[in-house]
Design a protein around this motif. Structure first.
Motif, PDB file in Angstrom:
ATOM      1  N   THR A  46      33.370  39.370  37.421  1.00 32.75           N
ATOM      2  CA  THR A  46      33.846  39.944  36.220  1.00 32.75           C
ATOM      3  C   THR A  46      32.753  40.178  35.043  1.00 32.75           C
ATOM      4  N   LEU A  47      32.038  38.871  34.690  1.00 29.54           N
ATOM      5  CA  LEU A  47      31.089  38.572  33.837  1.00 29.54           C
ATOM      6  C   LEU A  47      29.696  39.598  34.131  1.00 29.54           C
ATOM      7  N   GLN A  51      33.302  44.295  34.022  1.00 38.26           N
ATOM      8  CA  GLN A  51      34.431  45.008  34.313  1.00 38.26           C
ATOM      9  C   GLN A  51      35.814  44.237  34.314  1.00 38.26           C
ATOM     10  N   LEU A  52      36.317  44.480  33.004  1.00 32.47           N
ATOM     11  CA  LEU A  52      37.415  43.646  32.720  1.00 32.47           C
ATOM     12  C   LEU A  52      38.540  43.691  33.574  1.00 32.47           C
ATOM     13  N   LEU A 116      43.696  40.365  26.163  1.00 34.61           N
ATOM     14  CA  LEU A 116      42.885  40.608  24.808  1.00 34.61           C
ATOM     15  C   LEU A 116      41.701  41.943  25.395  1.00 34.61           C
ATOM     16  N   GLY A 117      41.173  41.749  26.496  1.00 34.72           N
ATOM     17  CA  GLY A 117      39.998  42.782  26.828  1.00 34.72           C
ATOM     18  C   GLY A 117      40.890  44.142  27.317  1.00 34.72           C
ATOM     19  N   LEU A 118      41.734  44.238  28.071  1.00 35.50           N
ATOM     20  CA  LEU A 118      42.373  45.407  28.440  1.00 35.50           C
ATOM     21  C   LEU A 118      43.460  46.032  27.280  1.00 35.50           C
ATOM     22  N   ARG A 123      36.843  42.489  23.911  1.00 37.64           N
ATOM     23  CA  ARG A 123      35.797  42.324  25.078  1.00 37.64           C
ATOM     24  C   ARG A 123      35.200  40.959  25.131  1.00 37.64           C
ATOM     25  N   THR A 124      34.668  40.445  23.985  1.00 36.48           N
ATOM     26  CA  THR A 124      33.828  39.327  23.569  1.00 36.48           C
ATOM     27  C   THR A 124      34.820  38.125  24.054  1.00 36.48           C
TER      28      THR A 124
END
Length: 180
Positions: A46-47, A51-52, A116-118, A123-124
């Motif tokens: 993932t990191l 790709q979240l 949070l990301g999606l 993203r951070t």
């Protein structure tokens, strides 16, 4: 007669559902470490790929393992049915409740990271949480150090988790067990 009454009158059916949703106790620590290794691989992927969406199967895996142990978890099934039986290592039974608690911590972190990301484009923050998952899963898989289990032990010592939750854990930190 409604379905609930039919269901309740059939002997063994409720026991099957209870066992389906039961978390194993004891847990084979070897399998737990194999699962943690798989989590490391998925989280690093993932990191590395940025790709979240990969957080979704990671969160699902934690959810499945909290709910049913390895039963509904593809990674849990791979670990318990394929990898662990082929390892030249004896099973190492450990108490189940701390391992389930650790899976719940992974579920919380991976779910928050995915949301949070999606959901919010943060993203951070999502990648920071994913990196923390990598750290925790690496400690479990490579060094036999379960951070969730340590938190569970601390919560037991503080009396926030009752002793009945894990009878075998009663002697955490040198505390005398109820029997002795």
């Amino acid at each position: 007669m409604d379905d609930a009454m039919v269901f309740a009158r059939q002997p063994g059916r409720t026991d099957r559902w209870k066992s389906f949703f039961a978390f194993p106790d004891p847990v084979n620590e070897v399998s737990a470490r194999v699962v943690a290794g798989g989590v490391v691989i998925l989280a690093v992927a993932t990191l590395a790929s940025r790709q979240l969406w990969l957080l979704v199967p990671i969160a699902y895996g934690f959810f499945a393992r909290v709910l049913t142990g390895p039963t509904l978890s593809p990674l849990g099934q791979l670990a318990t049915r394929v990898v662990t039986p082929r390892l030249p290592v004896a099973p190492r039974p450990v108490a189940g409740p701390p391992k389930r608690f650790a899976q719940a911590m992974g579920l919380a972190m991976s779910s928050v990271a995915a949301i949070l990301g999606l959901g919010f484009g943060e993203r951070t923050a999502a990648f920071v949480l994913t990196a923390l998952i990598v750290v925790a899963a690496t400690l479990e898989s490579g060094f036999r150090l379960c951070l969730g289990c340590k938190v569970f032990a601390l919560l037991m010592r503080l009396g926030l988790i009752p002793a009945e939750v894990c009878e075998r854990c009663n002697n955490i930190g040198g505390r005398p067990s109820p029997a002795g």
